[in-house]
Design a protein around this motif. Structure first.
Motif, mmCIF file in Angstrom:
data_model
loop_
_atom_site.group_PDB
_atom_site.id
_atom_site.type_symbol
_atom_site.label_atom_id
_atom_site.label_comp_id
_atom_site.label_asym_id
_atom_site.label_seq_id
_atom_site.Cartn_x
_atom_site.Cartn_y
_atom_site.Cartn_z
ATOM 1 N N HIS A 179 0.858 -1.186 0.000
ATOM 2 C CA HIS A 179 0.000 0.000 0.000
ATOM 3 C C HIS A 179 0.889 1.230 0.000
ATOM 4 O O HIS A 179 1.797 1.357 0.835
ATOM 5 N N GLY A 181 0.422 5.304 0.277
ATOM 6 C CA GLY A 181 -0.456 6.419 0.564
ATOM 7 C C GLY A 181 0.220 7.707 0.147
ATOM 8 O O GLY A 181 1.207 8.130 0.756
ATOM 9 N N THR A 207 -2.385 -1.278 -3.489
ATOM 10 C CA THR A 207 -3.139 -0.051 -3.685
ATOM 11 C C THR A 207 -2.153 1.112 -3.716
ATOM 12 O O THR A 207 -1.220 1.169 -2.920
ATOM 13 N N GLU A 209 -2.848 4.992 -3.479
ATOM 14 C CA GLU A 209 -3.983 5.874 -3.210
ATOM 15 C C GLU A 209 -3.502 7.288 -2.905
ATOM 16 O O GLU A 209 -2.610 7.488 -2.073
ATOM 17 N N TYR A 211 -4.258 10.545 -1.011
ATOM 18 C CA TYR A 211 -5.078 10.971 0.123
ATOM 19 C C TYR A 211 -5.509 12.420 -0.102
ATOM 20 O O TYR A 211 -4.655 13.306 -0.209
ATOM 21 N N ARG A 237 -5.667 2.384 6.558
ATOM 22 C CA ARG A 237 -5.089 1.564 5.487
ATOM 23 C C ARG A 237 -3.985 0.656 6.034
ATOM 24 O O ARG A 237 -3.885 -0.514 5.652
#
Length: 249
Positions: A179, A181, A207, A209, A211, A237
């Motif tokens: 992940h 972020g 992922t 992602e 924010y 997360r």
């Protein structure tokens, strides 16, 4: 929540580190936490302690141990924009000396120490990083796919470059769920696309992602970049990833 200040043997002498873990007599999954460029300091120790409260043994080493115990340069209690350039200027020689070879040498020492602790259960661990710590986390996971089942990185930079050892080129060596972020404006959509394609190609759960409403460094409560909303998403997360990826005794 028990915490300790530790000394981890490495090929270049002992590395000071901070550890936090539940005080329940049980063994828990291990998490290796890499700091941002400012290094190990109270805000990260608080974050390690908070993560430990969710049932993990968290190890936070001093990345710059070759230059002395943390902090290796004077850090203000609050790293505001008015002092940030001067702090980074003092840290830059230390940061530049922390080569990929040193990262990997230390990673072996940290992982060996972490998995040998009596409070840590058997099985793979997770590695999480902040800012440049994301690069170190990806390097560690790619070098030790046998030991790392999850990688999380927050507000990363320089994850896709033209360099032969660019972090995105390490992705084929991973065996971990990932992940990332990302802060708004931290990387371009093209870089996110490059990362996603690389992760898709090896079939990893992942992922990437963005924010919303965040800027680079949003998890760090001792900086002007801090976003309480961004930090909350980070915890959501991260804890979800660790719960999926790490086995418990």
């Amino acid at each position: 929540m028990p915490t300790k200040t530790l000394r981890i043997p490495t090929t270049d002498g002992p590395a000071d580190a901070f550890a936090a873990f539940p005080d329940d007599g049980k063994r828990h999954p291990g998490v290796l936490m890499y700091s941002d460029a400012f290094g190990r300091r109270p805000v990260l120790e608080r974050m390690a302690t908070e993560l430990a409260g969710h049932g993990y043994y968290v190890l936070l080493p001093n990345l710059y141990h070759r230059h002395g115990p943390a902090p290796v340069t004077e850090l203000p209690e609050y790293i505001g924009e008015e002092v940030r350039p001067a702090v980074l200027a003092r840290l830059m020689p230390v940061l530049e000396a922390h080569t990929a070879d040193r990262v990997l040498s230390d990673a072996d020492a940290y992982l060996g120490f972490l998995t040998a602790q009596p409070e840590v259960c058997a099985g793979p661990v997770a590695v999480t990083g902040y800012c440049i710590g994301t690069l170190y986390a990806l390097n560690t996971a790619a070098a030790r796919p046998d030991a790392v089942a999850a990688v999380a990185g927050f507000h990363p930079g320089f994850v896709v470059t033209d360099a032969p050892d660019s972090p995105h080129r390490l992705i084929p060596g991973l065996a971990a769920e990932v992940h990332l972020g990302i802060a708004e404006g931290d990387v371009t959509p093209e870089i996110i696309g490059e990362l996603t394609r690389a992760l898709d190609a090896v079939g990893l759960g992942h992922t990437c992602e963005v924010y919303p409403g965040t800027v680079h460094g949003f998890t760090m409560a001792d900086t002007d970049a801090f976003s309480a909303a961004g930090l909350k998403i980070h915890w959501d997360r991260l804890l979800s990833l660790l719960d999926r990826a790490l086995a418990r005794d």
